[in-house]
Design a protein around this motif. Structure first.
Motif, short mmCIF file in Angstrom:
data_model
loop_
_atom_site.label_atom_id
_atom_site.label_comp_id
_atom_site.label_asym_id
_atom_site.label_seq_id
_atom_site.Cartn_x
_atom_site.Cartn_y
_atom_site.Cartn_z
N GLY A 113 -4.07 -58.62 54.90
CA GLY A 113 -3.13 -57.60 54.47
C GLY A 113 -2.87 -57.64 52.97
N GLU A 147 1.40 -59.14 60.59
CA GLU A 147 0.11 -59.47 61.19
C GLU A 147 0.30 -60.34 62.43
OE1 GLU A 147 -2.81 -58.34 60.60
OE2 GLU A 147 -2.03 -57.07 59.00
N ASN A 177 -8.26 -62.58 59.21
CA ASN A 177 -7.45 -61.38 59.42
C ASN A 177 -5.99 -61.60 59.11
OD1 ASN A 177 -7.53 -63.13 61.63
ND2 ASN A 177 -6.71 -61.56 62.99
#
Lengths: 978, 157
Positions: free
Chosen positions: A513, A903, A509
């Motif tokens: 992005g 993030e 994760n």
């Protein structure tokens, strides 16, 4: 057939040997031997009594046949008969046969022992020596039982000949080595020690070996040998090269005796008597001085003998490790040898320097030779020399030169001999971990290892990189990016797929992005490797896929398709099939929340001995790891291998061996706990209550679990432990928190698990979870030393009013913590009302006679009791306006301390506990969150807004809550995180 | 020292002396392995190598390899000179010794070794003293023996 010079007696034997040599084939040889065996057998069985000479000849032939590699099953009796012959040569051959071919036929041993007994009693020195040689050559327990008590008498008897004394000394040594219990100590020890003063150098030479062996078991009984050895050595070292006549070897006086004396001295610490010590230091200096003198002969025997003494002297200097001047001189001498034209000397210098590197006095001096050693690694033609060079680089490595050494070892690995690749891989992995200043370098190094020598990267190595990445949140994003790039290679090693699969499953994760590594791209990259991998790797990848479903809901359909495919659901491998079935069901039946809990990020691994280090030690065997295990280390050194958090004080660690200080007695990693099957986890998830919910890692049953302490129920130890540890001390008994306590606690504001504290003695790990106004915390106390902690008592203190705000129940832990062991303490926490100051954790124990105490701040902060609240933009603004009193708002504008990454920020805010609300703030760069702090007495609603300004590298943080102190406190806690 | 092996360039074992108790099977295995390892090494390589948990010290004299296994803390260079001193003893006794002397008089090679090394430790380093012991024995042998006919020697009587 050559003319035999002397003592030629057995022509028949010579003829037979000649025949054998003339045999053209193995078959012919066997034929000739069988013929001879038949002949001998008939002679032995014949009616005609054989005379001693014939017996001797046939026994000798049998011996020759045996030495050619053939089995001999007769003739033993004839050999025993020879023992009782009066003729020396017959006796001699009999003894030789027995020495070479003894078997434990008890009847025969009795006869042999009888003959030996007679010869020992004969008072004929040549016969006595033969008998002693035989005992020394056979050295069996039966002989020990028969003679162990006689031999010391012969050794110290005033009328024994010198040659008999020599044989007796070494005979006793052999018996002692075989069965120490049989050799009586006592009245004769003092007289044996005095053999060091004997007139006859040969007697001294033999006696030193015996004393060196005996004194290891009874150092006190033989203590007087030190001063005698020093004066003997001093006389030899200072003698002129011709003084010792036949004991001078190529102009070197008594080299064997000198080496043995220096070895004996290594059994003891430096002499306490100043005069003895002075004399010894003088000897050592003389040896070092002589090394600089021009050689007295060009013969290699001269330089070998001289250098044998020099190396043994250096070993003694290293053993004492107390004379900085001598250590540095020794190092300089070895430095000269590093460039010597003799390969042997280069080899030995590299080997000896390895031990010098672990002394604090000479570590720096050794380091100056780094270029020469690197050059040796590159250019030596002999693999055994290159291996020594690699060992030395490993030993001299510290933070100042780690990057250079690791990169040279990596380069060497590309062409290294297959036999030593695995060891080099382990060493690189250990050094990279130990001396990593920034962990991105560590990750790069390990991935390089896999790229260069993937086949030699053992499980321990890649498990370790996963542990470290899991435990260090500052490297996770980088690791994800780097493995993603590494996996792009068309052919990458399966170990790379494993590491990549695991890391992307946990931290994919963090790079999602970027459209180039968006979730679907990550997935298809991993899945493109799937079919080429082994079952174990495919199992790991399946776990990664289910983690993806949680991380990236948009991949759910694709991944469910993969799981549902016949090749998975009906896979012949039961493990793969089970995973596919369970993961598919899990992803279909569980709600997002449940999925998020089951598939939560893996908790940090409690730190224990690095598994790689354990492996290296196993590989090298107990003896070979001695340089590593050296305990004569700088006690102030702070770095412990496996310490994941580098602290500034580790910078000057003198050598890697320092780090092992506390680990020598560490138990082997605990056996892996019973694997929790995915099915069990599901049950846990659906049960209520604050029971620990284990996170599902990609490979729950694989071995890195063995590094984890299972959150076991209370250990039975606790019941037996000291029943009266001191009652919880009041705050007045507790010292102030250590200076870095705030900083340590702040690391836990946005996370629940990790290492709270670590020094050279103790490591404290934390695992915690919170729900509503309740929490449970596991504290893991690891003893990093090899000694026991006593009166170990950790307690929790509530300073000020905290008692009324927060209830913490602790369970008592065992009062003793063994070296290398870890104990666990469970804390049940209830938040009664809002609070500001955290509780304190006071840890006291006794270690090595001194009491230690330590006060930390327990990572329990008010935000732990956050309950995230989702709300629409409209609701948010309405509440925001309701909390518009000046005292309800707290605001901070501050500079970014970490790279500004959206993030990471998101992850931190979620870790902080509030919900993150999308589409609320008109500026998409900003973050908005909401939550309710749950306490027993009241609830506090909180709204927050974080506005990053990338250009200025600043943030503005605004908190609004219904209680003024809470706003300020939350604002302060959170502002420190960015 | 744990053992000493003498073998030829062709890998034929000429002398074996074991100072630790091992089974015949184990001895044969060790011998095979070491002969192979040592013969595979090139002339300029160093004389020491690690093998299992022991150190091997070897040196080649003409067609013969002398190979000793010593323990970790033992001194390699002095072991190399143990080999040399043993070669000197053989040389002095046989008079420019060659491989054939050791083949045909293997028992003498053992006797000399026993005088020099006992139980794996150096017993006597003086060349004179070692050879004196052996020569005394030879003297005893010559006194004891009466000449025999050739026919009797080769077993035809």
């Amino acid at each position: 057939m050559p003319a035999v010079s002397k003592g030629d007696g057995m022509r028949g034997l010579a003829v037979f040997i000649s025949d054998i040599r003339n045999c053209k084939s193995k078959e012919a040889e066997i034929k000739r031997i069988n013929k001879e065996l038949a002949n001998i057998r008939s002679k032995f069985k014949g009616d005609k009594a054989l005379d001693g000479y014939s017996k001797k000849k046939y026994v000798c032939k049998l011996l020759f046949i045996f030495l050619l590699g053939h089995d001999i099953d007769f003739g033993h009796m004839e050999a025993v008969n020879l023992l009782s012959s009066n003729k020396y040569t017959e006796k001699q051959i009999g003894y030789l046969f027995i020495s070479v071919l003894v078997n434990s036929n008890s009847e025969l041993i009795r006869l042999i022992n009888n003959a030996i007994k007679n010869d020992l009693a004969s008072r004929n020195p040549t016969f006595m020596c033969l008998a002693l040689h035989c005992i020394a050559n056979v050295g069996s327990r039966e002989m020990g039982e028969a003679f162990a008590s006689d031999i010391p008498r012969i050794l110290v008897a005033g009328d024994s000949m010198d040659s008999v004394k020599q044989s007796a000394a070494l005979c006793l040594l052999r018996l002692y080595k075989a069965s120490p219990d049989l050799v009586p100590m006592g009245e004769w020890t003092a007289r044996v020690v005095h053999l060091l003063n004997d007139q006859h150098m040969g007697v001294v030479t033999a006696a030193v070996s015996l004393i060196t062996c005996l004194c290891k078991k009874n150092p006190d009984d033989f203590k007087t040998c030190v001063s005698l050895a020093v004066s003997r050595l001093s006389r030899i070292v200072s003698s002129a090269s011709t003084d010792l006549q036949d004991y001078t070897y190529y102009f070197v006086p008594a080299p064997w005796l000198s080496v043995k004396l220096l070895r004996l001295l290594q059994c003891y610490p430096p002499p306490e008597d100043a005069a003895v010590k002075g004399r010894l230091v003088e000897c050592l200096e003389t040896v070092l001085n002589k090394a600089q003198e021009p050689p007295k002969s060009k013969k290699v025997q001269h330089s070998n003998a001289k250098n044998a003494i020099l190396f043994e002297t250096i070993s003694l200097i290293i053993h004492y490790d107390s004379e900085p001047n001598l250590l540095v001189r020794a190092c300089n001498q070895l430095g000269q040898f590093l460039q010597h034209r003799e390969t042997n000397l280069r080899y030995l210098a590299l080997e000896s320097m390895c031990t010098l590197a672990s002394s604090e006095f000479s570590h720096e001096a050794v380091k100056t030779h780094i270029d020469t050693v690197i050059n040796a690694l590159k250019t030596e033609r002999d693999v055994s020399v290159r291996q020594r060079a690699a060992d030395l680089l490993y030993a001299m490595c510290d933070r100042s030169n780690a990057k250079q050494i690791v990169s040279e070892m990596l380069r060497y690995l590309e062409t290294a001999d297959y036999a030593i690749r695995e060891e080099i891989v382990l060493k690189v992995a250990i050094l990279a971990e130990k001396y990593a200043v920034d962990y991105s370098w560590y990750v790069d190094t390990i991935l390089n290892l896999i790229r260069i020598a993937g086949d030699y990267v053992s499980e321990e190595v890649w498990y370790r990189v996963l542990q470290i990445v899991t435990n260090r949140d500052d490297v996770q994003g980088y690791a994800a990016k780097t493995v993603f790039e590494a996996l792009q290679a068309p052919a990458c090693h399966e170990n790379m797929v494993k590491v990549g699969g695991y890391i992307l499953g946990e931290f994919g994760n963090l790079i999602a992005g970027d459209p180039r590594s968006s979730p679907p791209v990550q997935f298809s990259l991993l899945h493109s490797k799937f079919h080429l991998c082994s079952v174990a790797t495919r199992a790991l990848l399946l776990s990664t896929y289910i983690k993806f479903i949680n991380l990236f809901p948009e991949t759910k359909a694709t991944i469910q398709g993969v799981l549902r495919a016949g090749s998975q659901l009906r896979n012949a491998d039961v493990e793969l099939q089970q995973r596919a079935v369970e993961y598919l069901t899990l992803s279909s039946v569980a709600s997002t929340d449940v999925l998020a809990t089951v598939l939560e990020e893996m908790p940090p691994f409690p730190e224990r001995e690095s598994s790689i280090l354990a492996k290296l030690k196993r590989k090298k065997g107990p003896g070979a790891a001695s340089a590593l295990d050296d305990s004569r280390r700088d006690p102030s050194s702070n770095d412990i291998n496996g310490g994941v958090e580098p602290t500034p004080s580790t910078v000057s660690t003198p050598s890697p061996s320092a780090d092992l200080l506390g680990l020598r007695a560490a138990p082997p990693p605990a056996a892996a706990p019973a694997p929790a099957s995915a099915g069990n986890l599901l049950v846990d998830v659906f049960s209520d209550g604050p029971a620990a919910v284990p996170s599902l890692g990609p490979t729950p049953e694989e071995a890195f679990l063995s590094e984890l302490e299972p959150p076991a129920p209370e250990s039975p130890m606790a019941l037996l432990a000291d029943p009266a540890p001191a009652a919880d001390p009041g705050p007045e008994d507790v010292g102030p928190p250590i200076p870095e306590a705030d900083e340590l606690m702040n690391k836990f504001v946005c996370k629940n698990n990790g290492v709270l504290f670590e020094n050279q003695l103790l490591q404290i790990g934390v695992k915690s979870e919170f729900r509503q106004n309740l929490g449970r915390m596991y504290l893991f106390y690891g003893n990093k030393t090899s000694a026991q902690f006593q009166n170990f008592s950790p307690s929790v203190i509530h300073p000020g009013d905290l008692q009324t705000q927060l209830a913490v129940q602790t369970k008592r832990v065992a009062a003793q913590v063994d070296g290398g062991a870890q104990v666990q303490q469970v804390l049940n926490i209830e938040c009664l009302r809002d609070f500001l100051a955290p509780p304190l954790l006071s840890v006291r124990f006794r270690y090595g006679g001194s009491s230690q105490s330590l006060t930390l701040k327990l990572p329990v902060t008010i935000n732990k009791f956050f309950q995230p609240t989702e709300m629409a933009a409209q609701d948010f603004f309405q509440r925001w306006k309701q909390l518009s009193l000046p005292q309800q708002e707290a605001q901070k504008i501050f500079k970014a301390n970490h790279p500004m990454d959206a993030e990471v920020t998101k992850a931190k805010l979620l870790g902080f506990g509030s919900a993150l609300l999308d589409n609320v703030d008109p500026n998409p760069e900003n973050f908005v969150g909401a939550g309710i702090i749950q306490t027993k007495a009241l609830q506090v609603g909180c709204l927050l807004r974080l506005e990053p300004n990338a250009q200025a590298q600043m943030y503005r943080l605004t908190l609004r809550t219904s209680k003024e102190p809470v706003s300020r406190h939350l604002c302060e806690l959170l502002a420190q995180q960015f | 020292m744990q053992f000493m092996l003498l073998f030829s360039r062709q890998g034929k074992l000429r002398l074996q002396k074991w100072y630790v108790p091992l089974s015949d099977k184990e001895k044969k295995k060790i011998t095979r392995e070491l002969v192979q390892t040592v013969l595979a090494r090139k002339p300029k390589m160093c004389s020491f190598l690690e093998w299992r948990d022991l150190k091997i010290v070897y040196k080649r004299y003409a067609s013969l390899y002398f190979c000793c296994a010593v323990e970790d803390q033992d001194n390699e260079l002095i072991t190399l000179e143990i080999i040399h001193r043993y070669v000197e003893l053989l040389d002095k006794y046989f008079g420019s010794v060659c491989e054939l002397d050791i083949i045909f008089n293997f028992e003498k090679a053992y006797f000399i070794l026993d005088e020099f090394l006992l139980g794996g430790e150096v017993q006597e380093t003086s060349k004179k003293n070692v050879l004196k012991a052996i020569e005394q024995a030879d003297l005893l042998q010559e006194e004891a023996e009466t000449p025999r006919s050739v026919l009797e020697e080769i077993g035809l009587t």
